[in-house]
Design an enzyme around this catalytic site. Sequence first.
Site, PDB file in Angstrom:
ATOM      1  N   GLU A 280      -2.803  12.124 -10.800  1.00  0.00           N
ATOM      2  CA  GLU A 280      -1.880  12.386  -9.679  1.00  0.00           C
ATOM      3  C   GLU A 280      -0.657  11.473  -9.774  1.00  0.00           C
ATOM      4  O   GLU A 280      -0.413  10.657  -8.880  1.00  0.00           O
ATOM      5  CB  GLU A 280      -2.593  12.124  -8.343  1.00  0.00           C
ATOM      6  CG  GLU A 280      -3.829  12.953  -8.095  1.00  0.00           C
ATOM      7  CD  GLU A 280      -4.639  12.449  -6.891  1.00  0.00           C
ATOM      8  OE1 GLU A 280      -4.239  11.452  -6.251  1.00  0.00           O
ATOM      9  OE2 GLU A 280      -5.681  13.053  -6.615  1.00  0.00           O
ATOM     10  N   GLY A 282       2.941  10.049  -9.334  1.00  0.00           N
ATOM     11  CA  GLY A 282       4.083  10.291  -8.455  1.00  0.00           C
ATOM     12  C   GLY A 282       5.280   9.586  -9.065  1.00  0.00           C
ATOM     13  O   GLY A 282       6.091  10.154  -9.791  1.00  0.00           O
ATOM     14  N   TYR A 323       8.749  -4.011   0.627  1.00  0.00           N
ATOM     15  CA  TYR A 323       7.899  -4.600  -0.435  1.00  0.00           C
ATOM     16  C   TYR A 323       8.633  -5.673  -1.237  1.00  0.00           C
ATOM     17  O   TYR A 323       8.182  -6.024  -2.321  1.00  0.00           O
ATOM     18  CB  TYR A 323       7.469  -3.531  -1.440  1.00  0.00           C
ATOM     19  CG  TYR A 323       6.996  -2.228  -0.876  1.00  0.00           C
ATOM     20  CD1 TYR A 323       5.806  -2.138  -0.146  1.00  0.00           C
ATOM     21  CD2 TYR A 323       7.712  -1.054  -1.105  1.00  0.00           C
ATOM     22  CE1 TYR A 323       5.371  -0.922   0.338  1.00  0.00           C
ATOM     23  CE2 TYR A 323       7.275   0.167  -0.620  1.00  0.00           C
ATOM     24  CZ  TYR A 323       6.108   0.229   0.108  1.00  0.00           C
ATOM     25  OH  TYR A 323       5.672   1.436   0.586  1.00  0.00           O
ATOM     26  N   CYS A 349      21.087  -3.224  11.373  1.00  0.00           N
ATOM     27  CA  CYS A 349      21.057  -4.477  12.122  1.00  0.00           C
ATOM     28  C   CYS A 349      19.765  -5.259  11.908  1.00  0.00           C
ATOM     29  O   CYS A 349      19.051  -5.575  12.862  1.00  0.00           O
ATOM     30  CB  CYS A 349      21.206  -4.171  13.604  1.00  0.00           C
ATOM     31  SG  CYS A 349      19.867  -3.114  14.144  1.00  0.00           S
ATOM     32  N   TYR A 378       9.838   7.471  -3.732  1.00  0.00           N
ATOM     33  CA  TYR A 378       9.700   6.762  -2.458  1.00  0.00           C
ATOM     34  C   TYR A 378      11.049   6.248  -1.952  1.00  0.00           C
ATOM     35  O   TYR A 378      11.151   5.181  -1.356  1.00  0.00           O
ATOM     36  CB  TYR A 378       8.675   5.611  -2.589  1.00  0.00           C
ATOM     37  CG  TYR A 378       7.347   6.093  -3.133  1.00  0.00           C
ATOM     38  CD1 TYR A 378       6.532   6.905  -2.357  1.00  0.00           C
ATOM     39  CD2 TYR A 378       6.924   5.766  -4.422  1.00  0.00           C
ATOM     40  CE1 TYR A 378       5.321   7.384  -2.857  1.00  0.00           C
ATOM     41  CE2 TYR A 378       5.721   6.242  -4.920  1.00  0.00           C
ATOM     42  CZ  TYR A 378       4.923   7.046  -4.135  1.00  0.00           C
ATOM     43  OH  TYR A 378       3.737   7.525  -4.624  1.00  0.00           O
TER      44      TYR A 378
HETATM   45  N1  LLP Z   1      -2.539   9.831  -5.286  1.00  0.00           N
HETATM   46  C1  LLP Z   1      -2.785   9.261  -4.089  1.00  0.00           C
HETATM   47  C2  LLP Z   1      -4.024   9.577  -3.381  1.00  0.00           C
HETATM   48  C3  LLP Z   1      -1.843   8.377  -3.534  1.00  0.00           C
HETATM   49  O1  LLP Z   1      -2.087   7.828  -2.351  1.00  0.00           O
HETATM   50  C4  LLP Z   1      -0.647   8.094  -4.239  1.00  0.00           C
HETATM   51  C5  LLP Z   1       0.343   7.165  -3.683  1.00  0.00           C
HETATM   52  C6  LLP Z   1      -0.447   8.724  -5.486  1.00  0.00           C
HETATM   53  C7  LLP Z   1      -1.411   9.580  -5.986  1.00  0.00           C
HETATM   54  C8  LLP Z   1       0.793   8.491  -6.312  1.00  0.00           C
HETATM   55  O2  LLP Z   1       0.928   7.175  -6.702  1.00  0.00           O
HETATM   56  P1  LLP Z   1       2.092   6.752  -7.740  1.00  0.00           P
HETATM   57  O3  LLP Z   1       1.784   7.437  -9.060  1.00  0.00           O
HETATM   58  O4  LLP Z   1       3.363   7.226  -7.181  1.00  0.00           O
HETATM   59  O5  LLP Z   1       1.998   5.286  -7.808  1.00  0.00           O
HETATM   60  N2  LLP Z   1       5.720   3.706  -0.951  1.00  0.00           N
HETATM   61  C9  LLP Z   1       5.185   2.889  -2.021  1.00  0.00           C
HETATM   62  C10 LLP Z   1       4.142   3.603  -2.832  1.00  0.00           C
HETATM   63  C11 LLP Z   1       2.991   4.141  -1.984  1.00  0.00           C
HETATM   64  C12 LLP Z   1       2.041   4.981  -2.783  1.00  0.00           C
HETATM   65  C13 LLP Z   1       1.096   5.712  -1.896  1.00  0.00           C
HETATM   66  N3  LLP Z   1       0.188   6.542  -2.588  1.00  0.00           N
HETATM   67  C14 LLP Z   1       6.350   2.385  -2.877  1.00  0.00           C
HETATM   68  O6  LLP Z   1       7.505   2.713  -2.605  1.00  0.00           O
HETATM   69  O7  LLP Z   1       6.136   1.617  -3.820  1.00  0.00           O
END
Ligand code: LLP
Length: 423
Positions: A280, A282, A323, A349, A378
């Site tokens: 998965e 992202g 973060y 602000c 994100y």
């Molecule tokens: N699968 C599940 C169940 C997830 O919760 C997530 C991300 C992904 C896949 C994808 O993860 P990736 O490959 O994108 O790392 N807002 C944060 C990241 C939060 C990720 C939440 N879950 C940031 O900007 O770093």
Amino acid sequence: MTVADGFTYIDRELHCGDVRVTDIVRETGTPLYLYNLDAVLDRYEQHRAAFASFSHRTCFAVKANTALPLLQVLAAAGCGFDVNSRGELFRAMKAGADPRRITMTGVGKSRADIAAALDAGVALLNVESASECRLVSDVAEERGAVADVLLRLNPDVETDTHPYISTGEAAHKFGLSPGDIRSLAAQAAWLPGLRIAGLSMHLGSQILSPLPYAHGLHVMLKVLDDITPLLDRAPDIIDIGGGFGVRYDVCHGELDPIKVAAVMADVLGDRDDPWTLITEPGRSLVANAGVLVTAVEHVKPSEDRTFLILDAGMNDLLRPALYQASHSIVPVRESEADVQLYDIVGPVCESSDTFAVNYALPSQERGDLVALLSAGAYGASMASTYNSRPLAAEAVVYKGEWHLARERQSLEDMIRGEFPLSL
Ligand code: LLP
């Protein structure tokens, strides 16, 4: 010179593919999220190729980037999707996704989320609690259906990432412990609307080492072996989640999915179970194929520093404030001007509305354009209208042409659905 996936300087001007960024901005204004879809497709193909020795399905995590054209080109290339809500499901379906290639994950799915998934024909629901198992079974039974589910394992594995985006340790709200999974499998006969098709995990995000995946898979195989004799049909799907880390600045590397595939093969050894592997990703497909283009609103010298105040703020790109994430910042037009040190901030602000401190850029003036890199994941998907700032425009470049993906939100749109009193 290439600065990110699909972004290069040609004749000292930043281009997205072959298109000059300033030509796009002239029509859209700033702040603008801009994505190179050809680069996203390249990343998708690299990811797929890395896992080609497995029976494998890629499900792009829609939460990272929800732009419809981006989802469309991924769907057309055969990519599946991981959705976290019925809203993300709605977007994926609008983009032409095949529901048989969709998984729905999420620690707090509502009855409406589950019903929407089953009605759309979503392939798999990744469930995270006994309560959710009962709800899925009930909603499926009401439809005379049996839902295929993956139980989300919390393998209690540490990762080297920011604590806010680490999700695979016992103290986290995510997933089920090995013991909970065993007892749910033992009760599976009491959940007639549900079939346990396998296990899933998601250890966290921006992971830079393949080792947590190996540890997680190790735990997963043990749990699978324990529960298989308890089930009518042997589980045959393993979902290792996303989390593949990307390069945000020159000091950091990225996690090559080939390395994760190699440790997977290692842990699986010579087992010949007929598993389908799901990933998965992202961030790793989209982060570096997107930038946030923003204009210098003011240059403000103060006693011991100079602030560069941009027209994009933490409401547009929250990651640095939330973060302490660092995004490289580059001028849209290269210049010979002397380099200066700036504290680069937004107009919101809050003191946390800071993108970089002591950052070297060629001297900037009001109206100059800069691009915040690695903003394809994100970024827009976490944007808000804090300070009543309308959501930014989004555009894509695909096969040499640019298209508007989302127009800048108007002030009227921003208050649509609100009801003032009639005083
Ligand atoms: N699968 C599940 C169940 C997830 O919760 C997530 C991300 C992904 C896949 C994808 O993860 P990736 O490959 O994108 O790392 N807002 C944060 C990241 C939060 C990720 C939440 N879950 C940031 O900007 O770093």
